[in-house]
Design a protein around this motif. Structure first.
Motif, mmCIF file in Angstrom:
data_model
loop_
_atom_site.group_PDB
_atom_site.id
_atom_site.type_symbol
_atom_site.label_atom_id
_atom_site.label_comp_id
_atom_site.label_asym_id
_atom_site.label_seq_id
_atom_site.Cartn_x
_atom_site.Cartn_y
_atom_site.Cartn_z
ATOM 1 N N ASP A 95 -8.438 -15.603 124.419
ATOM 2 C CA ASP A 95 -7.135 -16.012 124.696
ATOM 3 C C ASP A 95 -6.916 -14.784 123.217
ATOM 4 O O ASP A 95 -6.215 -14.286 123.226
ATOM 5 C CB ASP A 95 -6.232 -17.375 124.774
ATOM 6 C CG ASP A 95 -6.911 -18.275 125.832
ATOM 7 O OD1 ASP A 95 -6.429 -17.307 127.535
ATOM 8 O OD2 ASP A 95 -6.496 -19.159 126.227
ATOM 9 N N LEU A 96 -6.988 -15.654 122.362
ATOM 10 C CA LEU A 96 -5.897 -15.069 121.082
ATOM 11 C C LEU A 96 -6.645 -13.621 120.890
ATOM 12 O O LEU A 96 -6.257 -13.251 120.305
ATOM 13 C CB LEU A 96 -6.418 -15.710 120.357
ATOM 14 C CG LEU A 96 -5.900 -17.371 119.722
ATOM 15 C CD1 LEU A 96 -6.368 -18.266 117.910
ATOM 16 C CD2 LEU A 96 -4.424 -16.937 119.704
ATOM 17 N N THR A 97 -8.444 -13.659 121.371
ATOM 18 C CA THR A 97 -8.708 -12.609 121.139
ATOM 19 C C THR A 97 -8.019 -11.071 122.062
ATOM 20 O O THR A 97 -7.592 -9.967 121.405
ATOM 21 C CB THR A 97 -10.109 -12.331 121.226
ATOM 22 O OG1 THR A 97 -10.461 -12.722 120.063
ATOM 23 C CG2 THR A 97 -10.689 -11.043 121.577
ATOM 24 N N LYS A 98 -7.502 -11.978 123.568
ATOM 25 C CA LYS A 98 -6.967 -11.242 124.026
ATOM 26 C C LYS A 98 -5.698 -10.862 124.139
ATOM 27 O O LYS A 98 -5.590 -9.654 123.955
ATOM 28 C CB LYS A 98 -6.952 -11.650 125.831
ATOM 29 C CG LYS A 98 -6.600 -11.267 127.077
ATOM 30 C CD LYS A 98 -6.299 -11.632 127.959
ATOM 31 C CE LYS A 98 -5.834 -13.078 127.771
ATOM 32 N NZ LYS A 98 -5.263 -13.574 129.341
ATOM 33 N N TYR A 99 -5.106 -11.369 123.475
ATOM 34 C CA TYR A 99 -3.575 -10.968 123.103
ATOM 35 C C TYR A 99 -3.129 -10.511 121.726
ATOM 36 O O TYR A 99 -2.651 -10.098 121.393
ATOM 37 C CB TYR A 99 -2.476 -12.812 122.838
ATOM 38 C CG TYR A 99 -2.016 -13.407 124.118
ATOM 39 C CD1 TYR A 99 -0.800 -13.813 124.640
ATOM 40 C CD2 TYR A 99 -2.820 -14.337 124.948
ATOM 41 C CE1 TYR A 99 -0.304 -13.849 125.422
ATOM 42 C CE2 TYR A 99 -2.750 -14.979 125.856
ATOM 43 C CZ TYR A 99 -1.203 -14.324 126.237
ATOM 44 O OH TYR A 99 -0.723 -14.936 127.753
ATOM 45 N N GLU A 121 -2.001 -5.235 119.507
ATOM 46 C CA GLU A 121 -1.829 -4.985 118.550
ATOM 47 C C GLU A 121 -2.017 -2.667 119.478
ATOM 48 O O GLU A 121 -1.469 -1.924 118.810
ATOM 49 C CB GLU A 121 -3.075 -4.371 118.108
ATOM 50 C CG GLU A 121 -3.587 -3.366 117.196
ATOM 51 C CD GLU A 121 -5.340 -3.623 117.281
ATOM 52 O OE1 GLU A 121 -5.161 -3.238 116.058
ATOM 53 O OE2 GLU A 121 -6.422 -3.453 117.773
ATOM 54 N N LEU A 122 -2.203 -3.434 120.972
ATOM 55 C CA LEU A 122 -1.989 -1.531 121.222
ATOM 56 C C LEU A 122 -0.722 -1.857 121.525
ATOM 57 O O LEU A 122 -0.322 -0.084 121.838
ATOM 58 C CB LEU A 122 -2.691 -2.023 123.070
ATOM 59 C CG LEU A 122 -2.380 -0.910 123.796
ATOM 60 C CD1 LEU A 122 -3.381 0.480 123.099
ATOM 61 C CD2 LEU A 122 -3.030 -1.399 125.345
ATOM 62 N N LYS A 123 0.385 -2.277 121.639
ATOM 63 C CA LYS A 123 1.564 -2.291 121.657
ATOM 64 C C LYS A 123 2.011 -1.794 120.803
ATOM 65 O O LYS A 123 3.230 -0.729 120.545
ATOM 66 C CB LYS A 123 2.851 -3.348 122.226
ATOM 67 C CG LYS A 123 2.484 -4.028 123.688
ATOM 68 C CD LYS A 123 1.946 -3.364 124.071
ATOM 69 C CE LYS A 123 2.211 -4.103 126.165
ATOM 70 N NZ LYS A 123 2.711 -2.810 127.175
#
Length: 204
Positions: free
Chosen positions: A125-129, A134-136
């Motif tokens: 979860d944390l890696t995904k979020y 970061e992409l945003k």
């Protein structure tokens, strides 16, 4: 003049920290009511939903940290007027809140149960979020999350990245952000060093 009192734990960080920063940057007077964790059971009885932060506005208690942050952000000129930029700002803030909630779900666990839960959310979860947030940032130019200037979305990220980097969260690697979202890690450091943000901590 409107009387504001912000109630939260006696810590520099957590859900109240972006609100405190926005109030300071906006030059908005408020009472910073802090209490020790040991007083939480008593303090929560005074809140609408048994949780903090709570912002008291002329005697009316308002809850929900992102709602309070938007309210303050609009007054402090830290919330976008453009509808799309406001949407982007909100998206980042809500994703950041999701990260907090994922971690909070592990509170109360002990031993192997805590280890397994924390290692799982760090890897999944944390890696995904973190990668999503970061992409945003990258999509907005890499410096700020919205409208090419400091907003409450940037302020929301500082304490979360600081929390993850602190090593206080057992079984969550303190280099997690640096490894999976290095641009986000650099962003948090840059925003923390911003004159308007740094002056808040210098004044404490």
């Amino acid at each position: 003049m409107t009387q504001l009192t912000l109630t939260y734990f006696d810590v520099d960080g957590g859900r109240a920290e972006p609100i405190r920063l926005a109030l300071h940057i906006g030059g908005i007077n408020f009472e910073d009511h802090r209490f020790p964790y040991s007083d939480f059971e008593e303090q929560r009885k005074k809140t609408p939903l048994g949780q903090v932060p709570v912002l008291d506005i002329d005697g009316t208690a308002i809850t929900q940290s992102n709602a309070i942050l938007r309210y303050v952000g609009k007054q402090a000129k830290l919330y976008p007027e453009d509808l799309y930029q406001a949407l982007v700002c909100d998206e980042v803030m809500d994703a950041a809140e999701d990260c907090i909630n994922k971690i909070v779900l592990t509170f109360g666990l002990e031993g192997e149960a805590l280890k397994a839960a924390r290692e799982k959310i760090a890897k999944e979860d944390l890696t995904k979020y973190l990668k999503f947030i970061e992409l945003k940032l990258v999509n907005q130019g890499g410096k700020y999350f919205a409208q090419q200037q400091l907003t409450i979305a940037d302020l929301k990220i500082i304490p979360i990245v600081g929390w993850l980097n602190s090593g206080m969260l057992e079984y969550i690697p303190k280099d997690l952000v640096e490894r999976v979202a290095p641009k986000l890690n650099l962003h948090a450091q840059r925003i923390a060093a911003d004159k308007s943000v740094a002056s808040y901590y210098a004044s404490k």
